[in-house]
Scaffold this motif. Structure first.
Motif, PDB file in Angstrom:
ATOM      1  N   HIS A  24       0.865  -1.186   0.000  1.00  0.00           N
ATOM      2  CA  HIS A  24       0.000   0.000   0.000  1.00  0.00           C
ATOM      3  C   HIS A  24       0.900   1.234   0.000  1.00  0.00           C
ATOM      4  N   PRO A  25       1.141   1.817  -1.173  1.00  0.00           N
ATOM      5  CA  PRO A  25       2.051   2.960  -1.225  1.00  0.00           C
ATOM      6  C   PRO A  25       1.683   4.036  -0.207  1.00  0.00           C
ATOM      7  N   ALA A  26       2.709   4.507   0.495  1.00  0.00           N
ATOM      8  CA  ALA A  26       2.536   5.519   1.526  1.00  0.00           C
ATOM      9  C   ALA A  26       3.865   6.224   1.743  1.00  0.00           C
ATOM     10  N   ALA A  27       3.787   7.426   2.286  1.00  0.00           N
ATOM     11  CA  ALA A  27       4.998   8.137   2.676  1.00  0.00           C
ATOM     12  C   ALA A  27       5.530   7.511   3.961  1.00  0.00           C
ATOM     13  N   ARG A  28       6.843   7.582   4.149  1.00  0.00           N
ATOM     14  CA  ARG A  28       7.465   6.977   5.338  1.00  0.00           C
ATOM     15  C   ARG A  28       8.372   7.996   6.005  1.00  0.00           C
ATOM     16  N   LEU A  29       8.266   8.062   7.332  1.00  0.00           N
ATOM     17  CA  LEU A  29       9.135   8.949   8.102  1.00  0.00           C
ATOM     18  C   LEU A  29       9.737   8.180   9.262  1.00  0.00           C
ATOM     19  N   SER A  30      11.052   8.149   9.299  1.00  0.00           N
ATOM     20  CA  SER A  30      11.759   7.639  10.467  1.00  0.00           C
ATOM     21  C   SER A  30      11.951   8.822  11.407  1.00  0.00           C
ATOM     22  N   LEU A  31      11.556   8.656  12.653  1.00  0.00           N
ATOM     23  CA  LEU A  31      11.668   9.759  13.604  1.00  0.00           C
ATOM     24  C   LEU A  31      13.112  10.154  13.877  1.00  0.00           C
ATOM     25  N   ASP A  32      14.067   9.312  13.507  1.00  0.00           N
ATOM     26  CA  ASP A  32      15.477   9.700  13.604  1.00  0.00           C
ATOM     27  C   ASP A  32      15.717  10.992  12.824  1.00  0.00           C
ATOM     28  N   GLU A  33      14.963  11.178  11.745  1.00  0.00           N
ATOM     29  CA  GLU A  33      15.153  12.345  10.878  1.00  0.00           C
ATOM     30  C   GLU A  33      14.759  13.653  11.543  1.00  0.00           C
ATOM     31  N   VAL A  34      13.866  13.614  12.513  1.00  0.00           N
ATOM     32  CA  VAL A  34      13.407  14.841  13.170  1.00  0.00           C
ATOM     33  C   VAL A  34      13.863  14.960  14.616  1.00  0.00           C
ATOM     34  N   ALA A  35      14.409  13.895  15.172  1.00  0.00           N
ATOM     35  CA  ALA A  35      14.753  13.878  16.594  1.00  0.00           C
ATOM     36  C   ALA A  35      16.093  14.554  16.908  1.00  0.00           C
ATOM     37  N   PHE A  36      17.011  14.555  15.960  1.00  0.00           N
ATOM     38  CA  PHE A  36      18.364  15.030  16.236  1.00  0.00           C
ATOM     39  C   PHE A  36      18.740  16.212  15.358  1.00  0.00           C
ATOM     40  N   GLN A  37      19.638  17.026  15.877  1.00  0.00           N
ATOM     41  CA  GLN A  37      20.185  18.127  15.098  1.00  0.00           C
ATOM     42  C   GLN A  37      21.677  17.896  14.920  1.00  0.00           C
ATOM     43  N   GLY A  38      22.004  17.187  13.869  1.00  0.00           N
ATOM     44  CA  GLY A  38      23.403  16.918  13.570  1.00  0.00           C
ATOM     45  C   GLY A  38      24.128  16.203  14.692  1.00  0.00           C
ATOM     46  N   GLY A  39      24.353  14.944  14.520  1.00  0.00           N
ATOM     47  CA  GLY A  39      25.065  14.187  15.544  1.00  0.00           C
ATOM     48  C   GLY A  39      24.137  13.568  16.565  1.00  0.00           C
ATOM     49  N   VAL A  40      24.536  13.630  17.829  1.00  0.00           N
ATOM     50  CA  VAL A  40      23.803  12.931  18.876  1.00  0.00           C
ATOM     51  C   VAL A  40      22.960  13.858  19.763  1.00  0.00           C
ATOM     52  N   TRP A 101      23.969  -1.931   5.296  1.00  0.00           N
ATOM     53  CA  TRP A 101      24.411  -0.545   5.411  1.00  0.00           C
ATOM     54  C   TRP A 101      23.227   0.388   5.215  1.00  0.00           C
ATOM     55  N   GLU A 102      23.133   1.387   6.091  1.00  0.00           N
ATOM     56  CA  GLU A 102      22.072   2.385   6.034  1.00  0.00           C
ATOM     57  C   GLU A 102      22.680   3.720   5.613  1.00  0.00           C
ATOM     58  N   PRO A 103      22.733   3.987   4.297  1.00  0.00           N
ATOM     59  CA  PRO A 103      23.404   5.201   3.821  1.00  0.00           C
ATOM     60  C   PRO A 103      22.731   6.489   4.290  1.00  0.00           C
ATOM     61  N   GLU A 104      21.457   6.411   4.691  1.00  0.00           N
ATOM     62  CA  GLU A 104      20.780   7.609   5.196  1.00  0.00           C
ATOM     63  C   GLU A 104      21.266   7.973   6.604  1.00  0.00           C
ATOM     64  N   LYS A 105      21.950   7.032   7.266  1.00  0.00           N
ATOM     65  CA  LYS A 105      22.436   7.277   8.625  1.00  0.00           C
ATOM     66  C   LYS A 105      23.956   7.345   8.725  1.00  0.00           C
ATOM     67  N   PHE A 106      24.653   6.642   7.818  1.00  0.00           N
ATOM     68  CA  PHE A 106      26.105   6.542   7.913  1.00  0.00           C
ATOM     69  C   PHE A 106      26.755   6.801   6.566  1.00  0.00           C
ATOM     70  N   ALA A 107      27.893   7.482   6.591  1.00  0.00           N
ATOM     71  CA  ALA A 107      28.599   7.831   5.354  1.00  0.00           C
ATOM     72  C   ALA A 107      29.183   6.614   4.644  1.00  0.00           C
ATOM     73  N   SER A 108      29.456   5.547   5.397  1.00  0.00           N
ATOM     74  CA  SER A 108      30.048   4.342   4.796  1.00  0.00           C
ATOM     75  C   SER A 108      29.676   3.124   5.633  1.00  0.00           C
ATOM     76  N   PRO A 109      29.787   1.938   5.030  1.00  0.00           N
ATOM     77  CA  PRO A 109      29.569   0.717   5.825  1.00  0.00           C
ATOM     78  C   PRO A 109      30.549   0.621   7.002  1.00  0.00           C
ATOM     79  N   GLN A 110      31.762   1.104   6.802  1.00  0.00           N
ATOM     80  CA  GLN A 110      32.758   1.066   7.870  1.00  0.00           C
ATOM     81  C   GLN A 110      32.324   1.934   9.048  1.00  0.00           C
ATOM     82  N   GLU A 111      31.789   3.116   8.757  1.00  0.00           N
ATOM     83  CA  GLU A 111      31.312   3.992   9.829  1.00  0.00           C
ATOM     84  C   GLU A 111      30.178   3.315  10.606  1.00  0.00           C
TER      85      GLU A 111
END
Length: 161
Positions: A24-40, A101-111
């Motif tokens: 069922h096509p829908a928009a998706r929001l991970s709250l990680d995207e709105v919870a933090f301001q750069g970093g932790v 690997w989650e490229p939306e969260k980390f710059a590389s698999p190593q990170e």
């Protein structure tokens, strides 16, 4: 479809949301995207809530996923269903270990790999935490919700959603 997925890191929220969206096509929001301001550093709570409300405003069908009870609680009146993914800490740890690997969260698999031990430690404290990320707050939120809700305790149950 307006669904909120709640649960520990590694519970399967992102995987389930992608399966639901495939059907069922829908928009998706991970709250990680709105919870933090750069970093932790967490953003002010009200700013996060307002951002989610703005995001919801122009969407007919959506899925929001996260472990942030403090952001989710004021949004419950907007959803059609609350799904609490609670497969247990061991399952969450296993999911974290096998996470691609989650490229939306980390710059590389190593990170991402470098952050794995911190994530596993954080996930392992789920049952004893008393903050908005812990089982006790998630349980209170779920139990107090009077709308349509489901608790799934085994990842095999996710296919039935």
């Amino acid at each position: 479809m307006r669904i909120i997925l709640l649960g520990n890191a590694g519970a399967g929220k992102s995987t389930l949301s992608k399966k639901l969206i495939d059907r069922h096509p829908a928009a998706r929001l991970s709250l990680d995207e709105v919870a933090f301001q750069g970093g932790v550093e967490r953003r002010p709570l009200q700013d996060s809530i307002e951002d989610v409300r703005r995001w919801i405003a122009d969407k007919e069908s959506w899925i929001i996923e996260g472990c942030y009870a403090d952001i989710i609680e004021p949004l419950l009146d907007c959803c059609d269903e609350l799904i609490f993914l609670n497969p247990g800490v061991d399952a969450c740890i296993a999911h974290c270990r096998s996470r691609p690997w989650e490229p939306e969260k980390f710059a590389s698999p190593q990170e991402q790999d470098e952050n794995l031990e911190n994530l596993l430690q954080w996930v392992s404290t789920y049952e004893s935490r008393t903050d908005e990320y812990g089982l006790s707050r998630h349980r209170i939120l779920f139990d107090s919700f009077h709308g349509k809700k489901r608790e799934l305790n085994n990842p095999h149950e996710y296919a039935s959603v």
